[in-house]
Design an enzyme around this catalytic site. Structure first.
Site, PDB file in Angstrom:
ATOM      1  N   ALA A 177      31.646  29.359  66.829  1.00 24.66           N
ATOM      2  CA  ALA A 177      32.607  29.170  65.741  1.00 24.66           C
ATOM      3  C   ALA A 177      33.711  28.186  66.158  1.00 24.66           C
ATOM      4  O   ALA A 177      33.408  27.124  66.689  1.00 24.66           O
ATOM      5  CB  ALA A 177      33.182  30.512  65.296  1.00 24.66           C
ATOM      6  N   CYS A 178      34.964  28.552  65.940  1.00 23.17           N
ATOM      7  CA  CYS A 178      36.065  27.609  66.171  1.00 23.17           C
ATOM      8  C   CYS A 178      36.255  27.251  67.640  1.00 23.17           C
ATOM      9  O   CYS A 178      36.980  26.304  67.952  1.00 23.17           O
ATOM     10  CB  CYS A 178      37.363  28.175  65.608  1.00 23.17           C
ATOM     11  N   SER A 179      35.644  27.995  68.544  1.00 25.81           N
ATOM     12  CA  SER A 179      35.758  27.693  69.969  1.00 25.81           C
ATOM     13  C   SER A 179      34.568  26.891  70.489  1.00 25.81           C
ATOM     14  O   SER A 179      34.451  26.688  71.704  1.00 25.81           O
ATOM     15  CB  SER A 179      35.905  28.996  70.773  1.00 25.81           C
TER      16      SER A 179
END
Length: 373
Positions: free
Chosen positions: A155-157
């Site tokens: 995801a966002c990482s």
């Protein structure tokens, strides 16, 4: 001992822009259409009337002023409220591949390298436009790179996790140079009919070239001092869209097949976890927080970033110390912290320290400490 260096970065920015006022106008038109269509159910108390949005609400809640998107017209059409991205034949390059190639070429040019110098491609982003073949292998072919490639999703990482994987490959000798690419088409999985989140995301693609220190230009680039990864399961940010949806027709079209989150819980739970991760990472490297020249944080929410920086530094950070790009790009998931790094790294001097940090669904946190060569 082999050391890994970030020797170049690249950025693809879609040309289409949607200002807050334009997005709000489309959303409020949709709200009016919905409330008129369901007026009788609303009058009987069977349905709740939808509430309008406003630019003031968006900017106060997030700090976002506009966003770049792959398609504008479909999103601002109150009867559609979704981007229109035509399917391509299997013989044509995918949308994510095209974005990736553009960003990769800039990263290679900045580093003074060519595709012949690269051994691996990692495409790391929150959503792939297909399950297989891997987007990364398509990008590898489009650039003419020999070696290997794979996709990954945290995801966002994703970008910072991909960066850690690239560092490992370079330092253990599996590759001399690795491209980490994050083609984020966030508008494709955003529910533009949801007041609490219709403004959050934008589209972009970043690329990072990681090479052996001996192969980087003298005095240029950033030495990677270390990376720390943290995950902790949470349902507070979720997207249930996937190939198993066809196995149960009752779920098709439900809101959870797009981005959903419990924003207040995320803010409360993730902010201290991120600050603690950065502090512990710095301590493990025997570095003090006040030795940081710059913090390139995940660009999701301005208030969240300000809180994290304050907890790490023990005071409010200046805009130079914690630069902001979400006002222009909105949340571009894993690409956000790398956009901030790409746009706000050239003024650093030899020896200056910084941290690239992303955080999001999972929960997942990636912290990468770098030093200008």
């Amino acid at each position: 001992m082999i050391k890994a260096v970030i020797s170049g970065t690249g950025l693809y920015t879609p040309p289409a822009i949607i200002e807050n006022d334009e997005l709000v106008d489309a959303f409020n038109q949709y709200v009016e259409l919905y409330n008129n269509e369901h007026a009788e159910e609303i009058a009987r108390g069977e349905l709740a009337a939808l509430q309008p949005s406003s630019s003031a609400f968006i900017e106060k809640a997030s700090g976002i002023k506009r966003r770049h998107v792959i398609d504008r017209e479909g999103i601002v059409d109150p009867k559609r409220m979704a981007p229109f991205i035509p399917e391509r034949s299997n013989e044509e390059p995918s949308v994510q591949c095209e974005m990736a190639v553009d960003a990769c070429k800039e990263a290679l040019e900045q580093a003074g390298k060519t595709a012949a110098d690269v051994d691996a491609v990692i495409v790391a982003c929150s959503n792939m436009q297909r399950a297989y073949p891997a987007i990364s292998i398509e990008v590898q072919q489009a650039l003419g790179i020999q070696g290997f490639a794979y996709d990954m999703n945290v995801a966002c990482s994703s970008a910072t996790f991909g960066l850690q994987a690239a560092v490992n490959a370079v330092e253990n000798g599996a590759a001399r140079a690795v491209l980490v690419v994050s083609p984020e088409i966030c508008s494709g999985h955003l529910n533009f009919r949801d007041r609490d989140s219709h403004f959050i995301f934008g589209d972009a693609c970043t690329a990072i070239l990681v090479v052996r220190e001996e192969d980087a230009k003298p005095g240029e680039g950033f030495e990677i001092l270390g990376a720390r990864l943290v995950t902790q399961f949470s349902n507070n940010i979720r997207n249930n869209f996937g190939f198993l949806n066809r196995a149960d027709e009752s779920g098709i079209g439900k809101p959870d097949k797009l981005f959903i989150q419990q924003g207040r819980k995320v803010f409360k739970e993730v902010s201290p976890l991120v600050a603690e991760t950065i502090q512990k990472h710095l301590a493990s490297l025997e570095l003090a927080p006040d030795s940081l020249t710059r913090m390139w944080l995940h660009q999701a929410n301005l208030n969240m970033n300000q809180l994290i920086a304050r907890r790490v530094l023990g005071r409010d950070a200046t805009v130079e110390e914690a630069p902001v790009i979400l006002d222009e790009y909105a949340n571009t998931s894993s690409a956000g912290s790398i956009i901030a790094f790409h746009k706000h790294k050239d003024d650093l001097k030899t020896g200056d320290l910084g941290v690239i940090c992303s955080f999001g669904a999972g929960y997942s946190i990636g912290s990468v400490v770098v030093r200008h060569r």
